[in-house]
Design a protein around this motif. Structure first.
Motif, mmCIF file in Angstrom:
data_model
loop_
_atom_site.group_PDB
_atom_site.id
_atom_site.type_symbol
_atom_site.label_atom_id
_atom_site.label_comp_id
_atom_site.label_asym_id
_atom_site.label_seq_id
_atom_site.Cartn_x
_atom_site.Cartn_y
_atom_site.Cartn_z
ATOM 1 N N ILE A 85 3.059 5.982 -2.684
ATOM 2 C CA ILE A 85 4.220 6.824 -2.999
ATOM 3 C C ILE A 85 4.397 6.911 -4.512
ATOM 4 O O ILE A 85 4.534 7.985 -5.087
ATOM 5 C CB ILE A 85 5.491 6.252 -2.348
ATOM 6 N N GLY A 86 4.347 5.732 -5.158
ATOM 7 C CA GLY A 86 4.533 5.681 -6.613
ATOM 8 C C GLY A 86 3.502 6.508 -7.342
ATOM 9 O O GLY A 86 3.824 7.295 -8.231
ATOM 10 N N THR A 87 2.218 6.355 -6.964
ATOM 11 C CA THR A 87 1.165 7.066 -7.681
ATOM 12 C C THR A 87 1.339 8.572 -7.553
ATOM 13 O O THR A 87 1.282 9.303 -8.540
ATOM 14 C CB THR A 87 -0.219 6.692 -7.117
ATOM 15 N N ILE A 121 8.753 -6.161 -2.574
ATOM 16 C CA ILE A 121 7.324 -5.849 -2.628
ATOM 17 C C ILE A 121 7.118 -4.335 -2.594
ATOM 18 O O ILE A 121 6.338 -3.777 -3.365
ATOM 19 C CB ILE A 121 6.586 -6.543 -1.459
ATOM 20 N N LEU A 122 7.871 -3.652 -1.734
ATOM 21 C CA LEU A 122 7.768 -2.195 -1.669
ATOM 22 C C LEU A 122 8.159 -1.574 -3.013
ATOM 23 O O LEU A 122 7.441 -0.739 -3.565
ATOM 24 C CB LEU A 122 8.685 -1.651 -0.570
ATOM 25 N N GLY A 135 2.766 1.774 -9.135
ATOM 26 C CA GLY A 135 2.152 3.044 -8.767
ATOM 27 C C GLY A 135 2.621 4.158 -9.680
ATOM 28 O O GLY A 135 1.836 4.983 -10.137
ATOM 29 N N ALA A 136 3.924 4.162 -9.974
ATOM 30 C CA ALA A 136 4.484 5.233 -10.793
ATOM 31 C C ALA A 136 3.967 5.175 -12.221
ATOM 32 O O ALA A 136 3.660 6.204 -12.828
ATOM 33 C CB ALA A 136 6.006 5.158 -10.781
ATOM 34 N N ILE A 185 0.840 -1.199 0.000
ATOM 35 C CA ILE A 185 0.000 0.000 0.000
ATOM 36 C C ILE A 185 0.875 1.250 0.000
ATOM 37 O O ILE A 185 0.663 2.173 -0.793
ATOM 38 C CB ILE A 185 -0.966 -0.025 1.216
ATOM 39 N N ALA A 186 1.902 1.242 0.866
ATOM 40 C CA ALA A 186 2.793 2.406 0.921
ATOM 41 C C ALA A 186 3.466 2.610 -0.431
ATOM 42 O O ALA A 186 3.512 3.728 -0.964
ATOM 43 C CB ALA A 186 3.843 2.203 2.005
#
Lengths: 503, 327
Positions: free
Chosen positions: A27-29, A61-62, A69-70, A22-23
């Protein structure tokens, strides 16, 4: 495999790893939404954090979450501001931005979110089932085939060659190909066309050029032609996709999930090529009346590259995890992080450390789901960026455009290039020259030349074109993709005339 | 990348790795207040990793108070060299990281300057070169490779991750030359990244690959390639089974070094302080952690040793490039 799935599920479902997904996605988005910041720079920033966590599964995973996300966030800036921060989302702006300009920003973002989700999920499914077998597919292509693949990608330019525009689109594409030759050449260790300017030695930067071709002219255009300001008031007309629209994009998403994934598996191709090819293929096989929509706000034209680039991102994990070969700059950084965590990706990863392999795959499903859940409710709010009065929005775009060009290289010359090219691009835009073919030519040109040069060297000439059946087949496909629309048009015309004569 | 972000980045790493013990580590043996690292390439590259890793070890071991970093890409590294020379007087606090390409590119004239225009501080780490083949390849040694080359030179292509005339090409040519073969006849295929060259090797497009030793070890450990020759003097611990070139009768060695340079005209006392900090760094556990994480080999050459090393390398590479027609 079932056993592996369970291992992966238990690893991925631990509270810590769920939080990591989720983090990472968040962050990526959010960083990815800023024009000019792509997954590579975001992952590079996150790596020290990931490495210091010590647990390779959690770290990967992170980072994988940040990556999806990016890419996801990157399409937002392409669609809303015409400012793609990653090469992989350039094609999303072709139809996404016109849609946003027509007040359909919400719908465009929804399509992008659903297409990305489908591409990512189907890709993860394929990865799960076929990963070990796919490692041989990754090695199927030689330089000759990559060259042919780039030629197929160039056929996307046809989409911008509307009535009377063929010459203009060609000129722009050739200009892009020419610009790709600046810098150190593929065959000689010498600078070409740099005019002795040291800053040109490594060629033009992609982000600089993308910003100069898309975001900057758009902003300048709005300043120079303020009448357009009343054109759209940022009102979000429709957010929902109608049943018939869903029916229209479903086959596109299905096809592009598969095609995008397989292109992603090839280490020399990746998400950018996948998105251009997806766009080109879908446009050229679409019926005539839909074809004319492409480039002007076609939902198919948006769904195709969005599905393909996400599926390709997932596909690029195949060579990374099964062969230890990074297919793109981003996966190369991921590989570096893995090695720093004492994990050696390769054929033995699945046997020696199955929990890492399966946890990553499971986190892809979770990540895609998180992104969808996160993004769908936010779309109305994100789309309201366009409701910001233009006199506030334009400085914002300009600021991020300039920052994006500077930040990657820390080189002030990029700013001069950006502004210079931006002004040229604005002038060309006034004369109705399409700017997308230039960027397609630039992105594909470098790779096309490198692969062509290598094949020439390996075969001592152009014999590879007929000696390698796959190369020949791909080149034939490219020719068909280019010729098919005009053949269809001619046949339709002939038929119409025939009917007229019969009367 | 702004300095703010970098500060935070190293802070996060430091806090995470060591808890909040910063002040304790900085006991009496601090040699230097601060170092500013000039990195001639973008974030994430080899130069970037070397400078940041060295800075991390120096600050965390307490040898240096603070470290700051500046990425200045352009001209494949030439811009930063020019900057350091033009602004020498205001850059006494700056160390620039560089590596073997400064020698190669100065020779080809891509850089208008060479290492003699700078103050040599220390060579710190290095990586040997290696020739590898795919795991299923019938080639098992340099002798096999040379035999294949003799049988069909045009079909025995050697690939690498650098441009023609770049480091990987020179290593391949150097080895063939030392084996008494015509280095000019070697078909060298350039790839723009190590990963793509690797894919080409495994797909059978090229017969062998010239690459860095540490990269080769990772791939050999993964069971994908065989290392058929290493350019070190003796076998390296990381891969005890990999034969050196010398063992196979090919009398050649090569080290891709990385090291630090300062502005021209740097006062001797300042230079001595930098060299002392770097020399002391090798004994710290913090450096060992950074070194092991990155798979670097300690190859420490300070001052005159560094100059001798560079001059020897410049001559060897220069002779070879002349022979190959690159000069």
């Amino acid at each position: 495999m079932l056993e592996g799935l369970l291992i992966g599920l238990t690893t991925a479902m631990s509270l810590q790893n769920l939080l990591m997904v989720i983090a990472g996605c968040l962050i990526g988005t959010f960083i990815g939404m800023l024009p000019g910041l792509g997954p590579m720079s975001i992952i590079a920033i996150m790596i020290p954090v990931a490495i210091s966590m010590g647990d390779p599964s959690a770290a990967l995973i992170l980072l994988a979450g940040v990556y999806y996300g990016a890419i996801f966030g990157g399409s937002t800036s392409s669609i809303l501001l015409n400012a793609p921060g990653v090469a992989g989302t350039v094609a999303s702006s072709f139809d996404g931005y016109p849609m946003a300009r027509q007040g359909q920003a919400g719908k465009a973002l929804t399509i992008a979110a659903i297409a990305s989700f489908a591409g990512g999920t189907i890709g993860a499914l394929l990865l799960m089932i076929f990963a070990p077998a796919l490692s041989s597919v990754a090695l199927l292509f030689h330089s000759a085939e990559y060259f042919a693949l780039m030629v197929v990608g160039l056929s996307a330019i046809a989409a911008f060659a509307g009535t009377g525009q063929v010459a203009k689109a060609m000129i722009m594409a050739i200009l892009g190909l020419i610009m790709a030759t600046v810098g150190e050449g593929a065959l000689f260790n010498l600078p070409r066309f740099t005019m002795g300017i040291m800053d040109l030695q490594s060629g033009f930067g992609f982000i600089t050029l993308a910003m100069a071709m898309f975001a900057l002219p758009e902003a300048l255009f709005l300043v120079l032609k303020p009448k357009d300001l009343q054109g759209d008031d940022g009102e979000i007309k429709d957010l929902r996709i109608t049943g018939s629209e869903a029916k229209a994009i479903a086959p596109v998403i299905g096809r592009q999930s598969l095609q995008g994934f397989f292109i992603g598996v090839l280490p020399g191709a990746g998400a950018t090529i996948a998105s251009f090819l997806g766009y080109a293929v879908e446009r050229n096989i679409a019926p005539k009346h839909e074809q004319d929509e492409f480039g002007k706000g076609s939902i198919k034209g948006l769904a195709a590259p969005e599905t393909a680039n996400n599926a390709a991102c997932t596909g690029s994990f195949v060579p990374l995890l099964t062969l230890g070969i990074p297919g793109s700059g981003t996966t190369a950084i991921l590989l570096g992080a893995l090695i720093a965590l004492n994990v050696t990706p390769g054929p033995r990863l699945m046997i020696d450390e199955p929990q890492i392999f399966w946890a990553v795959i499971m986190s892809m499903f979770i990540g895609n789901l998180v992104l969808l859940i996160l993004n769908l409710p936010l779309i109305p709010y994100i789309a309201r960026i366009l409701a910001v009065p233009r006199n506030y929005l334009i400085p914002f775009i300009l600021f991020f455009t300039l920052m994006g060009a500077y930040i990657g290289q820390n080189n002030a010359t990029e700013l001069l290039l950006l502004v210079g090219f931006g002004i040229c691009a604005t002038a060309l835009k006034f004369e109705d020259y399409p700017l997308a073919p230039l960027l397609i030519g630039f992105i594909l040109g470098g790779m096309m030349e490198d692969n062509f040069a290598r094949s020439m060297q390996l075969y001592d000439g152009v014999a590879f074109i007929w000696e390698r059946p796959m190369t020949l087949a791909l080149l034939v496909i490219a020719a068909i993709l280019v010729l098919l629309p005009s053949y269809r048009a001619r046949r339709a015309k002939a038929r119409a005339e025939g009917v007229a004569e019969g009367d | 990348m702004s300095n703010l972000k970098l500060g935070r980045r190293s802070l996060i790493a430091a806090v995470a790795a060591f808890g909040l013990v910063g002040p304790v580590a900085a006991d009496g043996d601090q040699v230097l207040d601060s170092i500013h690292f000039l990195i001639p390439g973008g974030a994430g590259g080899g130069w970037d990793g070397t400078a940041r890793g060295t800075g991390e070890a120096l600050t965390e071991s307490g040898l240096v108070g603070t470290a700051s970093y500046e990425n200045m890409s352009g001209g494949g590294g030439g811009k930063a060299i020019g900057y350091l020379i033009e602004n020498a007087d205001s850059n006494h606090g700056t160390l620039m990281v560089n590596s073997t390409p400064i020698v190669i590119r100065s020779l080809t004239g891509v850089f208008p300057h060479n290492f003699r225009d700078l103050t040599l501080v220390s060579g710190t780490i290095g990586d040997y070169a290696a020739i590898v083949v795919g795991k299923d390849s019938p080639i098992n040694s340099m002798a096999d490779l040379i035999a294949a080359f003799e049988a069909d030179p045009r079909a025995t292509a050697i690939g690498g991750g650098s441009v023609p005339g770049g480091m990987d090409h020179l290593v391949a040519a150097m080895v063939m030359e030392a084996a008494g073969k015509d280095a000019l006849a070697v078909k060298y295929i350039p790839y723009d990244a190590g990963g793509k060259a690797m894919a080409a090797l495994l797909s059978g497009e090229i017969a062998a690959l010239s690459t860095g030793f540490s990269e080769a070890v990772d791939l050999a450990d993964a069971g994908e390639v065989k290392i058929i020759g290493v350019t070190s003097d003796a076998r390296v611990d990381a891969a005890p089974d990999a034969m050196t070139m010398k063992e196979q009768g090919i009398d050649t060695t090569f080290v891709n070094w990385r090291g630090f340079f300062a502005a021209p005209g740097l006062p001797d006392d300042k230079l001595a302080v930098y060299q002392e900090a770097i020399a002391k760094m090798y004994d710290t556990p913090e450096w060992e952690a950074v070194r092991a994480r990155n798979g670097w080999v300690n190859i420490h050459n300070s001052g005159d040793d560094f100059l001798n090393f560079l001059e020897t390398q410049e001559k060897a590479i220069g002779d070879l490039m002349k022979k190959l027609g690159f000069l």
